[in-house]
Design a protein around this motif. Structure first.
Motif, PDB file in Angstrom:
ATOM      1  N   ILE A  89       0.840  -1.210   0.000  1.00 52.50           N
ATOM      2  CA  ILE A  89       0.000   0.000   0.000  1.00 52.50           C
ATOM      3  C   ILE A  89       0.867   1.248   0.000  1.00 52.50           C
ATOM      4  N   GLN A  90       1.938   1.258   0.801  1.00 50.01           N
ATOM      5  CA  GLN A  90       2.828   2.426   0.846  1.00 50.01           C
ATOM      6  C   GLN A  90       3.504   2.647  -0.501  1.00 50.01           C
ATOM      7  N   GLN A  91       3.872   1.558  -1.165  1.00 52.83           N
ATOM      8  CA  GLN A  91       4.520   1.690  -2.467  1.00 52.83           C
ATOM      9  C   GLN A  91       3.542   2.264  -3.502  1.00 52.83           C
ATOM     10  N   ASP A  92       2.279   1.808  -3.441  1.00 52.66           N
ATOM     11  CA  ASP A  92       1.271   2.348  -4.357  1.00 52.66           C
ATOM     12  C   ASP A  92       1.054   3.835  -4.112  1.00 52.66           C
ATOM     13  N   LEU A  93       0.992   4.229  -2.852  1.00 51.92           N
ATOM     14  CA  LEU A  93       0.777   5.630  -2.526  1.00 51.92           C
ATOM     15  C   LEU A  93       1.957   6.490  -2.990  1.00 51.92           C
TER      16      LEU A  93
END
Length: 97
Positions: A89-93
């Motif tokens: 999720i952090q990478q997508d954000l």
């Protein structure tokens, strides 16, 4: 204003005449006669046919045993799965920003 009223009445009469002519009531249109039920003779309405019989209710098949509901117990989630989900999720954000 009076002219509009007279024009509207004439337009209504022309519309009535055109409707009767299109529907095939040319005798009414040409001679101004009204057709009465006793004058028609051979055009008597046909009797209503009997309604079809009401269908019977379908017979229900034997009751099947109810399916076992899915277990509602929550399975424990390990911390490694949560960490990998958080990292994704952090990478997508970061890629969106």
């Amino acid at each position: 204003m009076l002219e509009i009223g007279i024009f509207s009445v004439i337009l209504l009469a022309v519309g009535y005449w055109a409707t009767m002519f299109i529907m095939g009531r040319r005798d009414d249109v040409i001679h101004g006669k009204f057709v009465h039920a006793e004058d028609e003779g051979e055009f008597a309405p046909a009797a209503m046919p009997a309604p079809p019989p009401f269908p019977k209710r379908p017979v229900k098949a034997a009751q099947r045993p109810a399916a076992q509901p899915a277990s509602t117990e929550a399975k424990p989630v390990n911390s490694a799965a949560l960490q990998s989900l958080l990292a994704a999720i952090q990478q997508d954000l970061k890629s969106v920003a």
